[in-house]
Design a protein around this motif. Sequence first.
Motif, PDB file in Angstrom:
ATOM      1  N   PRO A  61      -9.265   2.387   5.809  1.00  0.00           N
ATOM      2  CA  PRO A  61      -9.945   3.594   5.314  1.00  0.00           C
ATOM      3  C   PRO A  61      -9.504   4.927   5.920  1.00  0.00           C
ATOM      4  O   PRO A  61      -9.415   5.918   5.189  1.00  0.00           O
ATOM      5  N   ILE A 117      -7.152   7.597   4.200  1.00  0.00           N
ATOM      6  CA  ILE A 117      -7.582   8.555   3.178  1.00  0.00           C
ATOM      7  C   ILE A 117      -7.437   9.985   3.691  1.00  0.00           C
ATOM      8  O   ILE A 117      -7.150  10.908   2.924  1.00  0.00           O
ATOM      9  N   ALA A 147      -5.921   2.858  -0.547  1.00  0.00           N
ATOM     10  CA  ALA A 147      -5.892   3.239   0.874  1.00  0.00           C
ATOM     11  C   ALA A 147      -7.093   2.675   1.621  1.00  0.00           C
ATOM     12  O   ALA A 147      -6.954   2.148   2.734  1.00  0.00           O
ATOM     13  N   TRP A 148      -8.272   2.780   1.009  1.00  0.00           N
ATOM     14  CA  TRP A 148      -9.491   2.273   1.655  1.00  0.00           C
ATOM     15  C   TRP A 148      -9.424   0.772   1.844  1.00  0.00           C
ATOM     16  O   TRP A 148      -9.860   0.237   2.871  1.00  0.00           O
ATOM     17  N   VAL A 185      -7.211   6.299  -3.698  1.00  0.00           N
ATOM     18  CA  VAL A 185      -8.232   6.250  -2.647  1.00  0.00           C
ATOM     19  C   VAL A 185      -8.683   4.812  -2.403  1.00  0.00           C
ATOM     20  O   VAL A 185      -8.826   4.377  -1.255  1.00  0.00           O
ATOM     21  N   PHE A 186      -8.877   4.067  -3.484  1.00  0.00           N
ATOM     22  CA  PHE A 186      -9.313   2.673  -3.344  1.00  0.00           C
ATOM     23  C   PHE A 186      -8.256   1.828  -2.639  1.00  0.00           C
ATOM     24  O   PHE A 186      -8.579   1.020  -1.760  1.00  0.00           O
ATOM     25  N   THR A 246       0.833  -1.208   0.000  1.00  0.00           N
ATOM     26  CA  THR A 246       0.000   0.000   0.000  1.00  0.00           C
ATOM     27  C   THR A 246       0.865   1.255   0.000  1.00  0.00           C
ATOM     28  O   THR A 246       0.619   2.194  -0.777  1.00  0.00           O
TER      29      THR A 246
END
Length: 304
Positions: free
Chosen positions: A114, A117, A109-110, A106-107, A51
């Motif tokens: 979450p 973000i 990280a989520w 964003v996806f 990530t």
Amino acid sequence: MPLLRRLWIYQRERIPLFKTAVLLAVFSAASVNVSALLAGRPFPHWAAYATAFAISLIVFMQLRACDEYKDGPDDQRFRPERPIPRGLVSLRLILTIGAALVPVAVFVAWLYFPPLIVLLALVWVWLALMTVEFFVPDWLKARPILYLVSHMAIMPLLDLFVTGVEWLPAGGGPAAALFLFLLLSFVNGCVLEIGRKTWAPENEREGVETYSNLWGVRRAVTVWIAITGFSFVLLVGVGFATGHVVATAIPGLAMLVWAWTVAFAMRNAPDGKHQAKLDTVSGLWVFVCYSAAGFSPLAAKVLS
């Protein structure tokens, strides 16, 4: 040429993916390791490293896209050989790619955690402000030190996100000594920026702002030497905080000696060859710094 071929040429000239990916892999993994070491926690799952790396790479690509927008008028006038002015790709295409990467980041990280973000949003807000030169472009460009500081602040913000991949899911906030590592990221950003913009007199170009043109080569190199010295002090401080000062300091000291040797050669004989070496050693200094901070403690444990 086909679009993919043109994009391949673009990345090779403006953001070499292999070189950038290697540096960011070390940067992101070392940052996650340091965050865990400072807090005395075990290293996280491999997904944390994936990530941190993926989003770091996305942010650096977006940084390049924003630079293309910000520097567009000067590139058209003074650097027509660059990919966008010469028509290889359009500015609109590069900005579209940068914008399309927002939901991807964003996806990612989520998917991992979450609340990350929020930290990522802080990076993007600062990046947006940098792109519009904080709404005072002429005032800021007339103050090069403030310009440097305001733009390099993106580095500790990005590192706050990357270390947050480790400390945010763990709860309790970041380790108290993490500020040393974030400050190291800021200083190393300055090392890279000044190193790549300190040129030999024969390579200076109209419309291209360099620190060697602003301060003179000798003073610019002297500033670079001082900043790398400060970076080493911070690296040693991180070593003390993680409890592995010797393992951290030894590779840093060896690299510092080499870096200063290159820098003094550039200061005494500023030519194209020494300019290229200073640029290269700036990147290597940052690479060794993060490697020493994040991986030397592991090597020391294995050897012991």
